[in-house]
Design a protein around this motif. Structure first.
Motif, short mmCIF file in Angstrom:
data_model
loop_
_atom_site.label_atom_id
_atom_site.label_comp_id
_atom_site.label_asym_id
_atom_site.label_seq_id
_atom_site.Cartn_x
_atom_site.Cartn_y
_atom_site.Cartn_z
N GLU C 377 -13.13 -62.09 -12.31
CA GLU C 377 -13.21 -60.66 -12.57
C GLU C 377 -13.54 -59.84 -11.34
O GLU C 377 -13.68 -58.62 -11.41
CB GLU C 377 -14.27 -60.37 -13.65
CG GLU C 377 -13.88 -60.89 -15.00
CD GLU C 377 -14.86 -60.46 -16.09
OE1 GLU C 377 -15.78 -59.67 -15.80
OE2 GLU C 377 -14.68 -60.91 -17.24
N ASN C 378 -13.71 -60.50 -10.19
CA ASN C 378 -14.13 -59.77 -8.98
C ASN C 378 -13.01 -59.52 -7.99
O ASN C 378 -13.25 -59.13 -6.85
CB ASN C 378 -15.25 -60.55 -8.28
CG ASN C 378 -16.56 -60.45 -9.04
OD1 ASN C 378 -16.75 -59.50 -9.80
ND2 ASN C 378 -17.43 -61.41 -8.85
N GLU D 82 -21.65 -61.84 -10.68
CA GLU D 82 -20.94 -60.83 -11.45
C GLU D 82 -20.68 -59.60 -10.59
O GLU D 82 -19.63 -58.96 -10.69
CB GLU D 82 -21.74 -60.43 -12.70
CG GLU D 82 -20.89 -59.73 -13.73
CD GLU D 82 -21.71 -59.25 -14.91
OE1 GLU D 82 -21.44 -58.13 -15.37
OE2 GLU D 82 -22.64 -59.97 -15.36
N ASP D 83 -21.64 -59.22 -9.76
CA ASP D 83 -21.43 -58.09 -8.87
C ASP D 83 -21.67 -58.46 -7.42
O ASP D 83 -22.73 -58.22 -6.87
CB ASP D 83 -22.31 -56.90 -9.30
CG ASP D 83 -21.73 -56.22 -10.52
OD1 ASP D 83 -20.54 -55.84 -10.46
OD2 ASP D 83 -22.44 -56.10 -11.53
N PRO D 84 -20.65 -59.02 -6.80
CA PRO D 84 -20.79 -59.48 -5.42
C PRO D 84 -21.04 -58.30 -4.47
O PRO D 84 -20.53 -57.21 -4.69
CB PRO D 84 -19.44 -60.13 -5.12
CG PRO D 84 -18.49 -59.57 -6.11
CD PRO D 84 -19.30 -59.24 -7.33
N GLU D 211 -17.60 -50.75 -12.60
CA GLU D 211 -17.19 -51.21 -11.27
C GLU D 211 -17.32 -50.01 -10.33
O GLU D 211 -16.43 -49.20 -10.20
CB GLU D 211 -15.72 -51.66 -11.34
CG GLU D 211 -15.23 -52.42 -10.14
CD GLU D 211 -15.72 -53.85 -10.11
OE1 GLU D 211 -15.71 -54.44 -9.02
OE2 GLU D 211 -16.15 -54.37 -11.16
N GLU D 213 -18.26 -50.22 -7.02
CA GLU D 213 -18.12 -50.51 -5.60
C GLU D 213 -17.11 -49.58 -4.95
O GLU D 213 -16.04 -49.34 -5.47
CB GLU D 213 -17.63 -51.94 -5.34
CG GLU D 213 -18.54 -53.00 -5.83
CD GLU D 213 -18.10 -53.50 -7.19
OE1 GLU D 213 -17.94 -54.71 -7.31
OE2 GLU D 213 -17.93 -52.67 -8.10
CA LIG Z 1 -17.57 -57.06 -10.56
#
Ligand SMILES: [Ca+2]
Ligand code: HEC
Ligand code: HEC
Ligand SMILES: [Ca+2]
Ligand SMILES: [Ca+2]
Ligand SMILES: [Ca+2]
Ligand SMILES: [Ca+2]
Ligand SMILES: [Ca+2]
Ligand SMILES: [Co+2]
Ligand SMILES: [Co+2]
Lengths: 403, 218, 403, 218
Positions: C377-378, D82-84, D211, D213
């Motif tokens: 998902e990234n 999950e949130d790089p 999202e 970012e």
């Molecule tokens: Ca993400």
């Protein structure tokens, strides 16, 4: 070739280098406007000379008049919406689409009224078509007159339309067997009308609401216009509000007083709908001279036919003694503009430039001489003859006639 | 959740029936056979009165035109001249077109403001200034079809398919097509092209362009 | 059908008739603006809602940000220039073409400098290509987020370009046999650079100066940009001022920090240039609800592939239980947008709308599920998965994910 | 009057030779192998000084970022989270990219205003805040290639042709493809879409979009 390079280069560099390279420009360092600044974009400030232009002496009033597409500044085959020439008979109607209706009446089983929302529910099609005014190049019948292809050939544009086949709307109302003609009518203050045979109406006509992807422009009939592929522009009724079906043509003002072709003997052709194959060199041309001197030169222009595609264009640079086949570039679509190029090495001597279109029916664009021989000089409309530009040693081009 | 292919033959069921009152509001077109003509009448003298009031500032008291606005009368026997004058009298094939056009589009700037009787009267007056009726003439839906315009027989159907297409086709010459070429006419001699400065043309107007008919841009 | 007609009509007439027909409108009687009023035309005042729009929370500053093409308001395949989405990294560079140069240096026989006039003397070509940002639909990886195809899919436009094959310019400079990559560079304050393999550079890249017939817009790189057909938009360097030829890629910021695809395991793909086949239904969609109730409904959308044409699109209205082949309409051009339609009779029940593109290589647009299975998902970029709109009984559409 | 077909092979003779001084003015790009690196050097402490003056208002004193401007440090071992957090230290493969990008594009709004030594110094400082060098480190064109960024091995060439294309191809199901369908996520729950009124988004920002970012729009 090394000396040639120096000759043909626009700006030779001196030992310190070109200031445009050596010195930083503002735009290399500082920030420009952001993505919130231009919800609907416009051309660069450096392109303000690329514009539609009218010829004030042509008409009594700019409100029933024409302006011209700047063909000499365009390339490819699509005309951007902001530059599509305008011809209206009572000014630009600013129609509110919520208050617009399309009525079909006359020899139909059921007279109908459509809102714009209704029209948007019919199956749609997309096609690229040229629209040429029958009077395009009309000022040139009696002789070379206007010095620029914008003025001699600029009553044309080429657009991708989205619309409903007229056939579907007529079928919805049910055309009676006695219905042989239709009369589309505009909602503007000229109440424009024309007669169109039912065969054409049921063939490829569109009731279009989009041009080049977005809503029609007010100048082009917003919210809805008729598209009559290959036929003279006046028939493409703008601000379309009514279509009557009848058993005979109406012989209205724009198909009697106007848009009839007066021949030398005083007789006149009527219902000259189809636009014959035609072409013009757009660069070099009087408004687009050669500025870079001898050497490589792109000769380019457009060609079109109301009766098919343009498989071939010939170009001459010596006034017709010798012809070369041009290179066609871009999609070749039925009843659309085509783009051609001839890449030459110019020796700096005078040229007499002409282009000659061949269409898919085998028709070959005639000379002015040939056309006048058949029609005389008073025909006004449908001048599709070969255009000549004389280019001098300085690269300046002029509209001329030749022997 | 469902959806069938849309019916292609029976119609889409879109739009609604047009009411007679709506059709009547818009269905104003008139044809040469008289179809569409409303009941009404008007005579030459009434026509002159209305024309002088509402039309003459552009078209002149007698249809001779003011400045570059359209000429509506005269021009008889000029159609094969170097500069033909195409008017209702000299060129138009059908009287119905006069009625229809004035009724839908004139006066310029105030379209569809005339009564039916006014349009009949103006049409009678335009026949009169074109020497086609006497000054005591009254035009009405009853006698409309009796008036024929003189140039009607001189129109014929597009015949390019037989008169031109066979000539403008076939093989083309590609080399040694001529011995020599001369320039026979130059646009810059006329100098009627608007300047790049955009406001050009005034000067041009003085230069008497070769083709100044309003019709040349229709 | 008679009762159906009454039901589906936008405005049923009462006995006195529709005021829009019975009463004269201003534009039926009075004159509008003349042909001298609008040298460069703009859309109707009634279309002011059709505009590029940005999403303020996406970025720190609108100057390095993006806005979105209003796909839901467009039809056909051409994006009008004023509505082509914008993405720039230092704002809109307002370049004076007289002060602009294009340099070719590096592994070439002769480093060269071109003016704009020089470029206009090379042979030109015309092609319609889509440009899609690799981040288009990127905000949707983690789940349905933005409610409108303008925002989910609007980082794309489709334009006819006129330009010089990059190949000819590189040949003019003479690429050494060691030259395997090129690095195009922009003249704006971001000095944008990317690495492109020489095979692509010599294949179909264009150095373009016209879009849809007229000069490039400043937002799109006026006076000259690189066109890299089928490849991610960031590579289409705008305000192109230099091309260096090298033996290795540069691994610059936009091909390392950005535009690399981070997979679930923490590894990342680099040089993911090609844009895979993708499609989206543009109407109905959240910003383009069904307003006319049950009955005939035009379902329409666009599809494209960086690897060819789109011979086929399937549409489902039940969330993928049953699919129907859509009707393709308009020219089918390599690496261009395609328009599709499905004309249905809506029964007024909720729908789950999806479209699925097939490209000419046989590739079929994957589901979000399938794509996440491979990439996690990234991945941010290159989300070409199938989009779902849920339409309720009122005709309102919402961006959703389904099982 | 003459004209020959343009030469297609020998070149067109267009453009002119670029002068060395001109190439020098524009040829500023730097590659991982050090190609393009100018002579120069700068240490961490000098770098901090310049950074605090010219960069920190956006990127924070330690590269931690102010508001939504880009984060330049940290994020180690978050790439499969999950949130790089993708920074120079956690994500970028090559140091040359840091030098090249800062030199060509930063500070935002005043590009190409830094000296070579300043760029070396800032680059050294960014290595330091990413825990990749000590505080006494000095970076120069001589030792540049000795510094490798930790995430370099985790990049590989696009492999969609083998990992995806075989899966995303072939026959498709057209009927009875599933038994049932459920909605699993709705965009309106998040409510981060700008209003039609165009100024929308403030409210959205509070809503914490899934999202956010900056990279998500690159
Ligand atoms: Ca993400
Ligand atoms: C303000 C100027 C003006 C006024 C007032 C005016 N007209 Fe006109 N008329 C025009 C213009 C302009 C045209 C040409 C319109 C076009 O084709 O775009 C025209 C065209 C015509 C034509 C067609 C001419 C042809 O050869 O095709 C007729 C007939 C006509 N007008 C009659 C009238 C009548 C009758 C009235 C008054 C009831 C009237 N006009 C008032 C400007 C005017
Ligand atoms: C006014 C705000 C501002 C200032 C001051 C600023 N930057 Fe930036 N920086 C940005 C923005 C915005 C970006 C992203 C630009 C883009 O991609 O469009 C950025 C991007 C970067 C990046 C790349 C980040 C990434 O993850 O790709 C680096 C490295 C960087 N800046 C370093 C610097 C340095 C060093 C300075 C001072 C010499 C500086 N910045 C000054 C706003 C700023
Ligand atoms: Ca009628
Ligand atoms: Ca008088
Ligand atoms: Ca004449
Ligand atoms: Ca270099
Ligand atoms: Ca701080
Ligand atoms: Co005609
Ligand atoms: Co990529």
């Amino acid at each position: 070739a090394a000396s040639g390079v120096a000759m043909v280069s626009a700006k030779a560099a001196n030992a310190e280098g070109d200031p445009a390279i050596i010195n930083k420009q503002e735009w290399n360092q500082y920030l420009g406007e952001g993505v919130d600044a231009r919800p609907y974009g416009m051309p660069s400030q450096f392109e303000s000379h690329v514009r539609r232009q009218d010829v004030p002496w042509l008409t009594a009033d700019p409100v029933s008049s024409v302006n011209f597409t700047p063909l000499h500044e365009l390339d490819g085959i699509i005309t951007p919406n902001g530059l599509c020439f305008e011809r209206h008979h009572a000014g630009i109607a600013e129609v509110d689409p919520a208050e617009h209706r399309l009525m079909i009446n006359g020899l139909v089983d059921r007279p109908l009224v459509f809102t714009m929302e209704d029209l948007m529910r019919f199956p749609r099609e997309n096609h690229v078509y040229f629209l040429e005014c029958a009077a395009n190049t009309g000022m040139e019948w009696a002789g070379a007159q206007l010095n620029g292809c914008q003025f001699t050939h600029g009553m044309i544009h080429n657009v991708m339309y989205t619309g409903v086949p007229l056939r579907l709307l007529l079928q919805e109302a049910g055309v009676k067997t006695t219905g042989k003609w239709i009369m589309p009518e505009g909602a503007d203050a000229s109440g424009m009308t024309r007669s169109i045979p039912i065969e054409k109406a049921l063939d490829d006509c569109l009731v279009a609401f989009k041009m080049n992807g977005e809503a029609l422009r007010p100048e082009q009939g917003y919210p809805v216009r008729l598209v009559v592929p290959g036929w003279e522009g006046n028939m493409w009724i703008k601000w379309l509000r009514r279509i009557e079906v009848g058993d005979q043509p109406w012989h209205h003002r724009e198909e009697t007083s106007k848009y009839t072709d007066l021949l030398a003997d005083g007789q006149a052709r009527r219902f000259t709908w189809e636009m014959d194959a035609k072409s013009v060199i757009t660069s070099p041309s009087p408004q687009a001279p050669i500025t870079q001197g001898p050497g490589p030169l792109v000769i380019t222009g457009v060609a079109w036919s109301g009766r098919g595609t343009i498989p071939r264009v010939d170009v001459t640079i010596d006034g017709g003694i010798t012809w070369q086949q041009a290179r066609m570039s871009g999609p070749s679509l039925n009843k659309s503009m085509h783009r051609f190029y001839l890449d030459v090495e110019w020796d700096g001597k005078p040229m007499l430039l002409q282009s000659r279109a061949h269409d898919s029916t085998g028709y070959v664009q005639p000379t002015k001489e040939q056309l006048r021989h058949v029609r005389g000089e008073n025909s006004i409309y449908h001048n599709n003859s070969i255009q000549t530009w004389a280019v001098n040693e300085k690269g300046e081009a002029e509209n001329v006639e030749i022997s | 959740v469902s959806g069938a292919p849309a019916p292609q033959t029976a119609g889409f069921g879109l739009g609604r029936d047009a009411l007679p009152v709506e059709i009547a509001a818009w269905d104003i077109d008139v044809r040469p056979d008289g179809a569409g003509l409303p009941a009404g009448s008007g005579d030459v003298w009434t026509g002159e009165e209305v024309f002088v009031e509402k039309c003459a500032m552009c078209h002149g008291d007698f249809g001779e035109a003011v400045g570059r606005w359209p000429v509506l009368a005269g021009g008889h026997n000029t159609l094969s001249d170097e500069d033909p004058v195409k008017t209702i009298g000299s060129y138009w094939p059908y009287l119905s077109t006069v009625y229809d056009y004035i009724n839908r589009a004139m006066p310029f700037g105030m379209a569809q403001s005339l009564t039916n009787d006014e349009v009949y009267a103006i049409t009678a007056y335009l026949l009169y200034v074109n020497d086609l009726v006497d000054d005591d003439f009254e035009l009405s839906n009853d006698n409309f079809l009796e008036v024929r315009l003189p140039n009607e027989p001189n129109f014929y159907m597009d015949d390019r398919a037989t008169t031109e297409y066979p000539i403008f086709a076939g093989d083309v010459c590609m080399t040694d097509c001529k011995d020599s070429v001369t320039i026979t006419m130059r646009a810059t001699v006329l100098d009627v092209t608007p300047d790049d400065g955009s406001e050009g043309g005034e000067e041009a107007a003085e230069e008497e362009p070769a083709e100044t008919e309003e019709a040349s841009v229709e």
